[in-house]
Write an enzyme that holds these catalytic residues in place. Structure first.
Site, mmCIF file in Angstrom:
data_model
loop_
_atom_site.group_PDB
_atom_site.id
_atom_site.type_symbol
_atom_site.label_atom_id
_atom_site.label_comp_id
_atom_site.label_asym_id
_atom_site.label_seq_id
_atom_site.Cartn_x
_atom_site.Cartn_y
_atom_site.Cartn_z
ATOM 1 N N TYR A 41 0.869 -1.177 0.000
ATOM 2 C CA TYR A 41 0.000 0.000 0.000
ATOM 3 C C TYR A 41 0.901 1.221 0.000
ATOM 4 C CZ TYR A 41 -3.696 3.193 1.752
ATOM 5 O OH TYR A 41 -4.591 4.223 1.928
ATOM 6 N N LYS A 95 -1.339 -1.290 -4.071
ATOM 7 C CA LYS A 95 -2.429 -0.325 -4.017
ATOM 8 C C LYS A 95 -1.783 1.053 -4.146
ATOM 9 C CE LYS A 95 -5.870 1.805 -1.000
ATOM 10 N NZ LYS A 95 -6.541 1.836 0.305
#
Length: 300
Positions: A140, A168
Site C-alpha cells: 500500500y 495499491k
C-alpha cells in the site's frame, strides 16, 4: 458487458469496508457481517477489513481479530478477504498476517513502516518479514500519510525479492502506472484512490481497493468494469457523475464522508471513533448534496 475473469484473490473490486459502530462506539458485528454479504451480492468481488476506512488504528486486538473472522465468514469465501495488517512494527504486522492466514483470508494489505520515514533497507526487511506468513502481500503506497514513498523502483525491488504481488497505488500520480509496468511487469497495479479510478484503469490496473462502493456498489461496479474494458462511452459520463463523491476518498475526512453517504443510502454507517470527529456542517451538507444528486440520477 461481462466482467473480466478474476484470476487472483486481489483482483477486481475489493471494498475497503467501513466499520459500523453503535452509538456507544462499540462495533456492530451483525451489521458488519450483513454489509459484507450485501457488497458481494451487489457486484463487488471482496472486502478489505481493518484498513484506514475500517478505523483499524482505534481497535483493540480482540476487535481487530474478530473483524477478520466476521468478514471471512460473511464473505463465504476467504479468498474474497484481504485484511489490512499495518502495525507499528514488523513483528506485529507479521502476527496480523499470520492471524489472517489462520482465519482463511486470501491475501493481506500492508503499509510500509509508518511511524517514521523508513529507508529502503528497512522497507525491504519489513515486507520480507510479513511475506513469510505465506499469504500474498499487496503493498500500500500512501506517501501522503506515511511519509514513506514506495517508488516504482522500490516496488520493482520488493516484487523481485518475492515480497509483494501487487500494489495499491494511492500517490495520486497516475504517471507512475507506466513506470511500474516497465520496471516490474509482473506486479499487479490496483487503484488505490477512488478519484483516479478511470485514469489508472486505462493504464492497466487489474483491481480497485475502493471506498465509495460502501454506499453505491452497483454503480461503482458498472464504472469499474467499463473502465478496465476501455468502454469510455459508459465509463466517462458515469465517472463524471460520481466524481464529486469519489474525490472524498482522498480527503482527510474520507471515513466520515463515506459513512454519511452510507447512512443516506440506508447502509450501516454511523459514527466514527476519536480522534476522528464528525464533519462540519458545511462538509456534511456537501456530502449530502452530492449523494442525493447521485441518487436522483439513478445511481445506487
Amino acid at each position: 458487458m461481462a466482467p473480466a475473469p478474476r484470476t487472483r484473490p486481489w483482483h477486481g473490486i475489493m471494498v475497503a469496508t467501513a466499520l459500523p459502530l453503535h452509538d456507544d462506539l462499540s462495533i456492530d458485528y451483525d451489521a458488519y457481517a450483513e454489509h459484507v454479504a450485501w457488497l458481494i451480492a451487489n457486484g463487488c468481488d471482496g472486502v478489505v477489513p481493518n484498513g484506514s476506512l475500517g478505523e483499524y488504528q482505534t481497535l483493540t486486538d480482540d476487535e481487530r481479530a474478530r473483524v477478520v473472522h466476521t468478514a471471512v465468514e460473511a464473505a463465504g469465501d476467504g479468498m474474497r478477504v484481504m485484511p489490512g495488517v499495518a502495525a507499528y512494527g514488523s513483528a506485529e504486522a507479521r502476527r496480523w498476517a499470520d492471524q489472517a492466514a489462520e482465519a482463511g483470508a486470501g491475501s493481506v494489505l500492508l503499509l510500509p513502516p509508518n511511524a517514521y520515514r523508513a529507508g529502503e533497507e528497512a522497507v525491504a526487511a519489513h515486507y520480507a518479514e510479513v511475506a513469510r506468513s505465506g499469504l500474498p502481500v499487496v503493498a500500500y503506497n500512501n506517501p501522503h500519510d506515511t511519509r514513506t514513498d514506495l517508488t516504482p523502483a522500490l516496488l520493482a525491488r520488493l516484487h523481485g525479492e518475492g515480497s509483494i504481488v501487487a500494489v495499491k497505488e494511492f500517490s495520486g500520480d497516475v504517471r507512475r502506472a507506466y513506470e511500474i509496468a516497465e520496471l516490474a511487469p509482473g506486479l499487479d497495479l490496483l487503484v488505490g484512490a477512488d478519484d483516479v479510478l478511470l485514469e489508472l484503469a486505462l493504464a492497466g490496473a487489474v483491481g480497485w481497493i475502493a471506498g465509495y462502493p460502501n454506499a453505491l456498489p452497483a454503480s461503482c461496479a458498472t464504472l469499474y468494469h467499463a473502465a478496465v474494458a476501455g468502454d469510455l462511452d459508459t465509463a466517462l459520463p458515469l465517472y463524471k457523475s460520481l466524481h464529486p463523491l469519489l474525490r472524498w476518498d482522498s480527503k482527510t475526512e474520507f471515513v466520515q464522508a463515506i459513512k454519511v453517504s452510507m447512512d443516506l443510502a440506508g447502509r450501516p454507517g454511523g459514527p466514527t471513533r476519536p480522534p476522528r470527529s464528525p464533519l462540519t456542517g458545511e462538509q456534511k451538507s456537501a456530502v449530502r448534496a452530492a449523494t442525493e444528486k447521485a441518487f436522483a440520477e439513478g445511481l445506487h
